[in-house]
Design an enzyme around this catalytic site. Structure first.
Site, PDB file in Angstrom:
ATOM      1  N   ARG A 118       0.849  -1.184   0.000  1.00 17.65           N
ATOM      2  CA  ARG A 118       0.000   0.000   0.000  1.00 17.65           C
ATOM      3  C   ARG A 118       0.888   1.238   0.000  1.00 17.65           C
ATOM      4  O   ARG A 118       1.914   1.277   0.681  1.00 17.65           O
ATOM      5  CB  ARG A 118      -0.906   0.023   1.248  1.00 17.65           C
ATOM      6  CG  ARG A 118      -2.163  -0.828   1.108  1.00 17.65           C
ATOM      7  CD  ARG A 118      -3.128  -0.247   0.068  1.00 17.65           C
ATOM      8  NE  ARG A 118      -4.321  -1.051  -0.122  1.00 17.65           N
ATOM      9  CZ  ARG A 118      -4.490  -1.973  -1.068  1.00 17.65           C
ATOM     10  NH1 ARG A 118      -3.515  -2.234  -1.935  1.00 17.65           N
ATOM     11  NH2 ARG A 118      -5.621  -2.636  -1.167  1.00 17.65           N
ATOM     12  N   GLU A 175      -3.009   7.771  -4.702  1.00 18.41           N
ATOM     13  CA  GLU A 175      -3.359   7.288  -6.046  1.00 18.41           C
ATOM     14  C   GLU A 175      -4.599   8.001  -6.571  1.00 18.41           C
ATOM     15  O   GLU A 175      -5.531   8.221  -5.808  1.00 18.41           O
ATOM     16  CB  GLU A 175      -3.622   5.773  -5.982  1.00 18.41           C
ATOM     17  CG  GLU A 175      -2.365   5.005  -5.652  1.00 18.41           C
ATOM     18  CD  GLU A 175      -2.594   3.494  -5.597  1.00 18.41           C
ATOM     19  OE1 GLU A 175      -3.653   3.012  -6.036  1.00 18.41           O
ATOM     20  OE2 GLU A 175      -1.692   2.810  -5.109  1.00 18.41           O
ATOM     21  N   HIS A 191      -0.643   0.357 -10.087  1.00 15.93           N
ATOM     22  CA  HIS A 191      -1.371  -0.545  -9.172  1.00 15.93           C
ATOM     23  C   HIS A 191      -1.976  -1.741  -9.933  1.00 15.93           C
ATOM     24  O   HIS A 191      -3.211  -1.863 -10.043  1.00 15.93           O
ATOM     25  CB  HIS A 191      -2.461   0.235  -8.419  1.00 15.93           C
ATOM     26  CG  HIS A 191      -2.892  -0.453  -7.153  1.00 15.93           C
ATOM     27  ND1 HIS A 191      -3.353   0.224  -6.053  1.00 15.93           N
ATOM     28  CD2 HIS A 191      -2.928  -1.768  -6.807  1.00 15.93           C
ATOM     29  CE1 HIS A 191      -3.664  -0.637  -5.091  1.00 15.93           C
ATOM     30  NE2 HIS A 191      -3.412  -1.864  -5.534  1.00 15.93           N
TER      31      HIS A 191
END
Ligand code: DGY
Length: 322
Positions: free
Chosen positions: A241, A270, A288
């Site tokens: 993360r 993000e 991602h």
């Protein structure tokens, strides 16, 4: 009557079709993320809300709201975007999708390791820009991965899959930092050694790969002081993360060549990147995509359906996290 199920994003076709056979499903054809108001109204009107990492379910979406939803079926293993205590306080069950994405995420961690140590992103950019003027002995010298020490932070399923690939594929000795003690038999599978502190791991490893959960407990686990413990020849990989690394501190360390490079699949805010990150040649940046294979994205969806089916059949869902 069929239960009302709302998807916050577009899901793989096969999974959407399977859901529609059992439930009264509202799809998200436009694939636009929900804002807080939409999330609140959905929690107030659906029996089940099927979320992803792009949804922010903080305390505020549960507050001053009549919650109808009984279950949040999260499409993804990480759930630091959901306020678990607020969900529990509102008697909303939360499930995730472990196991099915461990191998693909580990594959991507290895992809990033190879790309950053062998300067693959940089080489590709040079070639596409028409700046490659042919082979020469001193061109694009990278760092050999074979035999280097891999430091894994968090030895859950993804961390263990990463260790296997690195150890058996590249002969890498593996050291591990994990908050709880790891079963010696699990460590023995990759001849790994558990170290006492993250500081010890950071100063010893040639490549550090993060596989711990996100959330408050691990926010900025890798900060300016800890980055300073890494060797100037070492690399950091993050497929966990974004918040686990203080991203601006990492940019500064990379700009000053205090570490050799970073391979990142996840980011602090993000889809926005910290200033300066995108300009760095010693960073490999992916959007991602750790779990993004056809097989895994389908399996993640079917895992959510399995959890829903169990819940609505009055059983405890296999992947209940709250
Ligand atoms: C996961 O499964 O946690 C992926 O990062 C997508 O959320």
């Amino acid at each position: 009557m069929k239960k009302i199920v709302v998807l916050t994003r577009k899901w793989p076709e096969a999974v959407e079709a399977a859901l529609a056979q059992k439930y009264d499903v509202t799809l998200n054809e436009s694939d636009q993320p929900f804002d807080a108001a939409k999330m609140r109204s959905t929690l107030a009107s659906a029996d089940a809300v099927l979320t992803t990492v792009t949804d922010k379910l903080d305390g505020s979406v549960f507050e001053s709201n009549v919650i109808k939803a009984q279950i949040i079926g999260n499409y993804g293993v990480g759930y630091s975007h959901i306020d678990i205590e607020a969900a529990k306080a509102n008697k909303v069950v939360v499930t995730n999708t472990p196991d099915v994405l461990s191998e693909c995420t580990a594959d991507l961690a290895l992809t990033l390791m190879l790309m950053v140590t062998r300067r693959a992103g940089e080489g590709e950019r040079q070639l596409r820009a028409g700046k490659w003027n042919g082979w020469r002995p001193t061109h694009m010298i990278g760092s050999r991965m074979t035999g280097k020490t891999l430091g894994i932070v968090g030895f859950g399923r993804i961390g263990r899959e990463t260790a296997k690939r690195a150890h058996f594929g590249f002969g890498m000795p593996v050291i591990v930092f994990n908050r709880s003690k790891i079963d010696p038999e699990v460590l023995a599978e990759t001849n790994a050694t558990q170290v006492e502190s993250i500081e010890a791991l950071l100063s010893e490893a040639d490549i550090v790969s993060l596989h711990c959960p996100g959330g408050d407990a691990n926010t900025h686990l890798i900060n300016v002081q800890r980055l300073a413990l890494m060797k100037p020849t070492s690399f950091i990989i993050n497929t966990a993360r974004g918040e686990v690394i203080d991203e601006q501190a990492l940019v500064n360390a990379l700009q000053r060549n205090e570490i050799a490079g970073a391979g990142l699949d996840v980011f602090e805010n993000e889809p926005t990147l910290s200033d300066g990150l995108a300009e760095l040649e010693n960073a490999v940046l992916l959007p991602h995509m750790g779990s993004s294979t056809r097989e895994t994205r389908d399996q993640m969806g079917f895992r959510v359906i399995q959890n829903l089916d169990e819940y609505f059949a009055n059983k405890k869902p296999g992947d209940q996290v709250a």
